[in-house]
Enzyme design. Structure first.
Site, PDB file in Angstrom:
ATOM      1  N   ARG A 149       1.460 -10.734   5.999  1.00 23.63           N
ATOM      2  CA  ARG A 149       3.101 -10.604   6.075  1.00 23.63           C
ATOM      3  C   ARG A 149       3.518 -10.068   7.471  1.00 23.63           C
ATOM      4  O   ARG A 149       4.390 -10.061   7.825  1.00 23.63           O
ATOM      5  CB  ARG A 149       3.682 -10.100   5.073  1.00 23.63           C
ATOM      6  CG  ARG A 149       3.216 -10.837   3.607  1.00 23.63           C
ATOM      7  CD  ARG A 149       3.894 -10.135   2.403  1.00 23.63           C
ATOM      8  NE  ARG A 149       5.289 -10.271   2.476  1.00 23.63           N
ATOM      9  CZ  ARG A 149       6.162  -9.783   1.611  1.00 23.63           C
ATOM     10  NH1 ARG A 149       5.607  -9.022   0.704  1.00 23.63           N
ATOM     11  NH2 ARG A 149       7.478  -9.936   1.675  1.00 23.63           N
ATOM     12  N   HIS A 187      -4.995 -14.590   9.819  1.00 26.25           N
ATOM     13  CA  HIS A 187      -4.360 -13.247   9.393  1.00 26.25           C
ATOM     14  C   HIS A 187      -5.258 -12.130   9.804  1.00 26.25           C
ATOM     15  O   HIS A 187      -4.864 -10.699   9.441  1.00 26.25           O
ATOM     16  CB  HIS A 187      -3.897 -13.099   7.857  1.00 26.25           C
ATOM     17  CG  HIS A 187      -3.188 -14.359   7.406  1.00 26.25           C
ATOM     18  ND1 HIS A 187      -2.126 -14.710   7.830  1.00 26.25           N
ATOM     19  CD2 HIS A 187      -3.405 -15.262   6.238  1.00 26.25           C
ATOM     20  CE1 HIS A 187      -1.360 -15.698   7.359  1.00 26.25           C
ATOM     21  NE2 HIS A 187      -2.313 -15.986   6.395  1.00 26.25           N
ATOM     22  N   ARG A 212      22.831  19.607  -2.415  1.00 25.43           N
ATOM     23  CA  ARG A 212      22.764  18.035  -2.380  1.00 25.43           C
ATOM     24  C   ARG A 212      23.143  17.773  -3.844  1.00 25.43           C
ATOM     25  O   ARG A 212      22.375  17.980  -4.752  1.00 25.43           O
ATOM     26  CB  ARG A 212      21.310  17.664  -1.941  1.00 25.43           C
ATOM     27  CG  ARG A 212      20.869  18.034  -0.695  1.00 25.43           C
ATOM     28  CD  ARG A 212      21.652  17.157   0.628  1.00 25.43           C
ATOM     29  NE  ARG A 212      21.394  15.995   0.474  1.00 25.43           N
ATOM     30  CZ  ARG A 212      20.460  15.376   1.254  1.00 25.43           C
ATOM     31  NH1 ARG A 212      19.605  16.129   1.880  1.00 25.43           N
ATOM     32  NH2 ARG A 212      20.436  14.072   1.189  1.00 25.43           N
ATOM     33  N   PRO A 250       0.876  -1.135   0.029  1.00 29.44           N
ATOM     34  CA  PRO A 250       0.056  -0.126  -0.086  1.00 29.44           C
ATOM     35  C   PRO A 250       0.761   1.217  -0.081  1.00 29.44           C
ATOM     36  O   PRO A 250       1.683   1.400   0.766  1.00 29.44           O
ATOM     37  CB  PRO A 250      -0.956  -0.027   1.323  1.00 29.44           C
ATOM     38  CG  PRO A 250       0.008  -1.112   2.298  1.00 29.44           C
ATOM     39  CD  PRO A 250       0.442  -1.990   1.278  1.00 29.44           C
ATOM     40  N   GLU A 251       0.613   2.073  -0.906  1.00 31.64           N
ATOM     41  CA  GLU A 251       1.320   3.629  -0.936  1.00 31.64           C
ATOM     42  C   GLU A 251       0.451   4.552  -0.465  1.00 31.64           C
ATOM     43  O   GLU A 251      -0.907   4.183  -0.099  1.00 31.64           O
ATOM     44  CB  GLU A 251       1.498   3.711  -2.384  1.00 31.64           C
ATOM     45  CG  GLU A 251       2.493   2.939  -3.049  1.00 31.64           C
ATOM     46  CD  GLU A 251       4.182   3.445  -3.170  1.00 31.64           C
ATOM     47  OE1 GLU A 251       4.200   4.541  -2.508  1.00 31.64           O
ATOM     48  OE2 GLU A 251       4.911   2.671  -3.385  1.00 31.64           O
TER      49      GLU A 251
END
Ligand SMILES: [Zn+2]
Length: 270
Positions: free
Chosen positions: A109, A90, A152, A2-3
């Site tokens: 997971r 789960h 940077r 998931p983002e």
């Protein structure tokens, strides 16, 4: 995995069923995920009323009238389910509200996390302390990038994944935003001009908002029995499209930066 758009969609879906509701049952079904689940989670949340939902980076926040906030992270595979037909091995947290809605947090997971803290202490929680501006907030601007990138020489793509510069952007949307802003991901961040950084600062919320809008359909599904939040299919411009034609006539290319794939069009991203 998931983002940010999936986390935001999950928070909005949970808001529909949790906001204003009292939690009559709170059942953690194991002692830990990626880290320990607070031992007093059940005691502190049972009977509490949900007063607000929110998101910080890729964490979801559920605030209660006991001045506590439940902070969840979906890890690699976490998702919320509504009125699940069956509870399996789960499903690690079950919530029941005063109108009889059952929610389960499923995470096969177990890279996700559950934390509970006084709402007043959220700002000083170590994972939140060093976070840069939210990619959907007002603080992200060309000027912010100019200051954050100053001196940077690292590639702009790598710095976009640094949580201290932008909170919770993630690999997919860093690629998509650079494509939208027509910036080559290998460019030294410190050398980018202010106009290009302004384009980047607008492209980031645009690609995220479009993904969140695409996730609207998963909100409708969530309202159904056995509905599930957190994942939806999206069309990407460059991500996962190595070798595909770009609208400019160029070809999408994949390179590896910092051990992760970057997709971009060398012709229109300069
Ligand atoms: Zn192109």
């Amino acid at each position: 995995m998931p983002e940010l758009p999936e986390v935001e969609t999950s928070v909005r879906g949970l808001e529909r069923v949790l906001l204003g509701r009292r939690l009559v049952k709170v059942e953690p079904r194991r002692a830990d995920l990626r880290r320990a689940i607070p031992v007093d989670l059940r005691q502190r949340l049972t009977g509490a009323r949900v007063t607000g939902l929110g998101r910080r980076a890729k964490y979801g926040l559920v605030a209660t009238d006991r001045d506590d906030t439940l902070v969840f992270h979906l890890g690699m595979s976490g998702r919320w389910r509504i009125n699940p037909r069956d509870i399996g091995a789960h499903d690690h947290l079950i919530l029941e509200t005063d109108d009889g809605t059952i929610l389960s947090l499923k995470d096969p997971r177990r890279f996700g996390s559950l934390d509970l803290m006084p709402t007043a202490d959220i700002g000083v929680w170590p994972p939140f302390q060093a976070l840069g501006p939210e990619p959907l907030g007002d603080a992200l601007s060309g000027g912010w990038f100019k200051r954050a990138f100053a001196g940077r020489s690292a590639a702009v793509k790598l710095l976009l994944l640094d949580q201290r510069i932008v909170a919770g952007l993630g690999n997919i949307y860093a690629c998509e935003a650079l494509y939208r802003a027509r910036i080559n991901p290998t460019r030294a961040a410190g050398n980018l001009s202010l106009p290009r950084l302004k384009r980047l600062a607008s492209a980031i919320p645009e690609v995220l908002e479009e993904a969140i809008a695409a996730g609207g359909s998963s909100l409708r599904d969530f309202a159904q029995p056995d509905g599930e939040l957190g994942y939806f299919s999206k069309q990407f411009a460059v991500y996962g499209r190595e070798g595909d034609a770009c609208a400019c006539g160029g070809k999408v290319r994949r390179i590896v930066q910092g051990g992760r794939s970057t997709f971009y069009c060398p012709r229109c991203q300069r």
